[in-house]
Design an enzyme around this catalytic site. Structure first.
Site, PDB file in Angstrom:
ATOM      1  N   SER A  34     -14.855   6.722   0.172  1.00  0.00           N
ATOM      2  CA  SER A  34     -14.061   6.280   1.314  1.00  0.00           C
ATOM      3  C   SER A  34     -13.452   7.483   2.013  1.00  0.00           C
ATOM      4  O   SER A  34     -12.641   8.214   1.438  1.00  0.00           O
ATOM      5  CB  SER A  34     -12.941   5.355   0.843  1.00  0.00           C
ATOM      6  OG  SER A  34     -11.955   5.282   1.859  1.00  0.00           O
ATOM      7  N   HIS A  61     -18.063   4.944   3.224  1.00  0.00           N
ATOM      8  CA  HIS A  61     -17.180   3.791   3.419  1.00  0.00           C
ATOM      9  C   HIS A  61     -16.101   4.156   4.447  1.00  0.00           C
ATOM     10  O   HIS A  61     -15.371   5.131   4.282  1.00  0.00           O
ATOM     11  CB  HIS A  61     -16.550   3.404   2.081  1.00  0.00           C
ATOM     12  CG  HIS A  61     -15.708   2.167   2.123  1.00  0.00           C
ATOM     13  ND1 HIS A  61     -16.237   0.897   2.083  1.00  0.00           N
ATOM     14  CD2 HIS A  61     -14.366   2.006   2.190  1.00  0.00           C
ATOM     15  CE1 HIS A  61     -15.257  -0.002   2.113  1.00  0.00           C
ATOM     16  NE2 HIS A  61     -14.100   0.652   2.193  1.00  0.00           N
ATOM     17  N   ASP A  82     -12.794   2.908   6.434  1.00  0.00           N
ATOM     18  CA  ASP A  82     -11.687   1.948   6.407  1.00  0.00           C
ATOM     19  C   ASP A  82     -11.001   1.857   7.758  1.00  0.00           C
ATOM     20  O   ASP A  82     -10.306   2.773   8.186  1.00  0.00           O
ATOM     21  CB  ASP A  82     -10.670   2.369   5.339  1.00  0.00           C
ATOM     22  CG  ASP A  82     -11.177   2.088   3.939  1.00  0.00           C
ATOM     23  OD1 ASP A  82     -11.585   0.944   3.678  1.00  0.00           O
ATOM     24  OD2 ASP A  82     -11.189   3.023   3.113  1.00  0.00           O
ATOM     25  N   MET A 141      -8.227   0.118   9.981  1.00  0.00           N
ATOM     26  CA  MET A 141      -6.969  -0.645   9.849  1.00  0.00           C
ATOM     27  C   MET A 141      -6.254  -0.689  11.193  1.00  0.00           C
ATOM     28  O   MET A 141      -6.218   0.311  11.910  1.00  0.00           O
ATOM     29  CB  MET A 141      -6.068   0.017   8.812  1.00  0.00           C
ATOM     30  CG  MET A 141      -6.733   0.241   7.462  1.00  0.00           C
ATOM     31  SD  MET A 141      -5.556   0.830   6.237  1.00  0.00           S
ATOM     32  CE  MET A 141      -6.676   1.309   4.910  1.00  0.00           C
ATOM     33  N   HIS A 157     -15.520  -1.217   6.779  1.00  0.00           N
ATOM     34  CA  HIS A 157     -14.604  -2.204   6.202  1.00  0.00           C
ATOM     35  C   HIS A 157     -13.496  -2.487   7.214  1.00  0.00           C
ATOM     36  O   HIS A 157     -12.577  -1.681   7.395  1.00  0.00           O
ATOM     37  CB  HIS A 157     -14.042  -1.617   4.888  1.00  0.00           C
ATOM     38  CG  HIS A 157     -13.041  -2.490   4.190  1.00  0.00           C
ATOM     39  ND1 HIS A 157     -12.271  -2.035   3.141  1.00  0.00           N
ATOM     40  CD2 HIS A 157     -12.697  -3.787   4.374  1.00  0.00           C
ATOM     41  CE1 HIS A 157     -11.483  -3.020   2.716  1.00  0.00           C
ATOM     42  NE2 HIS A 157     -11.722  -4.088   3.449  1.00  0.00           N
ATOM     43  N   MET A 195     -10.305  -3.960   8.287  1.00  0.00           N
ATOM     44  CA  MET A 195      -9.031  -4.582   7.893  1.00  0.00           C
ATOM     45  C   MET A 195      -8.247  -4.810   9.174  1.00  0.00           C
ATOM     46  O   MET A 195      -7.234  -4.160   9.446  1.00  0.00           O
ATOM     47  CB  MET A 195      -8.295  -3.666   6.917  1.00  0.00           C
ATOM     48  CG  MET A 195      -8.900  -3.696   5.517  1.00  0.00           C
ATOM     49  SD  MET A 195      -8.426  -2.272   4.528  1.00  0.00           S
ATOM     50  CE  MET A 195      -9.625  -1.081   5.104  1.00  0.00           C
ATOM     51  N   MET A 232     -11.479  -6.822  -3.135  1.00  0.00           N
ATOM     52  CA  MET A 232     -10.426  -5.797  -3.122  1.00  0.00           C
ATOM     53  C   MET A 232      -9.768  -5.744  -4.499  1.00  0.00           C
ATOM     54  O   MET A 232      -9.341  -6.770  -5.024  1.00  0.00           O
ATOM     55  CB  MET A 232      -9.368  -6.124  -2.059  1.00  0.00           C
ATOM     56  CG  MET A 232      -9.818  -5.903  -0.619  1.00  0.00           C
ATOM     57  SD  MET A 232     -10.481  -4.260  -0.261  1.00  0.00           S
ATOM     58  CE  MET A 232      -9.084  -3.198  -0.662  1.00  0.00           C
ATOM     59  N   ASP A 289     -13.317  -2.152  -4.277  1.00  0.00           N
ATOM     60  CA  ASP A 289     -12.626  -1.164  -3.453  1.00  0.00           C
ATOM     61  C   ASP A 289     -11.152  -1.108  -3.860  1.00  0.00           C
ATOM     62  O   ASP A 289     -10.426  -2.094  -3.707  1.00  0.00           O
ATOM     63  CB  ASP A 289     -12.775  -1.602  -1.982  1.00  0.00           C
ATOM     64  CG  ASP A 289     -12.192  -0.612  -0.993  1.00  0.00           C
ATOM     65  OD1 ASP A 289     -11.739   0.460  -1.420  1.00  0.00           O
ATOM     66  OD2 ASP A 289     -12.216  -0.926   0.216  1.00  0.00           O
TER      67      ASP A 289
END
Ligand code: DX5
Ligand code: ZN
Length: 219
Positions: free
Chosen positions: A10, A35, A37, A39, A68, A70, A139, A172
């Protein structure tokens, strides 16, 4: 045994001053996927990166980009993340009212679909969409930040999922050599690792270590 373990570092824990170099370093260090992330400060308290960053990474690597999301109400941004070069787009079932619509949208862009559940979300909630996704992301920490401790209770969720789902099971949060072994023996095959890779001096050694430790569980 047969299961191929996929290690997905990540980049949340990478040095963003030299993000391109960091991605190249994990690629030559044996990473399978990158990966990413995303957000939004709404679905989770933190704000990170968007399609612009995905596009920059796309330009310098052929590795699978595992995005991913979020973010709240993800349908609004699927086009942008797909066009930026994502390979797999994972959304949170808690962040939307109509998961089927999002799955359809991601598919229409020719991308693989992942659905994710937070630690407090019952795995039963996604039973009826399992046949429509390529991957489930379980998660193993509360989403929002890197560097948290693995929640051991999630192992039962992985086992439950493995009994009824043939696709990829990704984990994750708090994955390291010790927890990798636990989750792989429960049925996970995609291991996200932030601090356990980028927090180490030698990325290749860190990636190899996670892969080898997880392999021991299948002996
Ligand atoms: C947390 C992110 C994770 C995070 C994992 O919300 O989804 O991908 O980067 O970091 P570590 O491996 O440090 O727990
Ligand atoms: Zn993640």
């Amino acid at each position: 045994m047969g299961t191929n373990i996929i290690v997905a570092p990540s980049i949340l824990s990478a040095d963003f001053n030299v993000l391109g170099e960091e991605v190249k370093a994990i690629a030559s260090g044996g990473a399978d996927w990158v990966h990413v992330d995303v957000m939004d400060g709404v679905f989770v308290p933190n704000i990170t990166m968007g399609p612009l960053v995905v596009r920059s990474i796309r330009a310098i690597t052929d590795l699978v980009l595992d995005v991913h999301l979020m973010i709240d109400n993800p349908i609004r941004h699927i086009d942008q993340f797909a066009d930026a070069g994502s390979d797999i787009i994972t959304f949170h079932v808690e962040a939307c009212k109509t998961p089927l619509e999002i799955i359809k949208k991601i598919r229409s862009k020719g991308k693989k679909v992942g659905v994710s559940i937070k630690p407090d979300t019952d795995v039963k909630i996604i039973y009826d969409i399992l046949d429509k996704v390529d991957m489930v992301l379980v998660m193993t920490v509360e989403p929002g930040f890197g560097g948290q401790s693995f929640m051991g209770d999630m192992v039962a969720k992985i086992r439950n999922l493995k009994e009824r789902f043939n696709g990829d099971i990704e984990v994750d949060g708090g994955i390291n050599k010790t927890t990798a072994k636990e989750v792989v023996s429960a049925g996970a095959n995609v291991l996200v690792a932030g601090t356990a890779v980028f927090g180490q001096e030698d990325y290749a050694e860190a990636i190899r270590g996670i892969r080898e430790a997880s392999g021991l569980s299948s002996l």
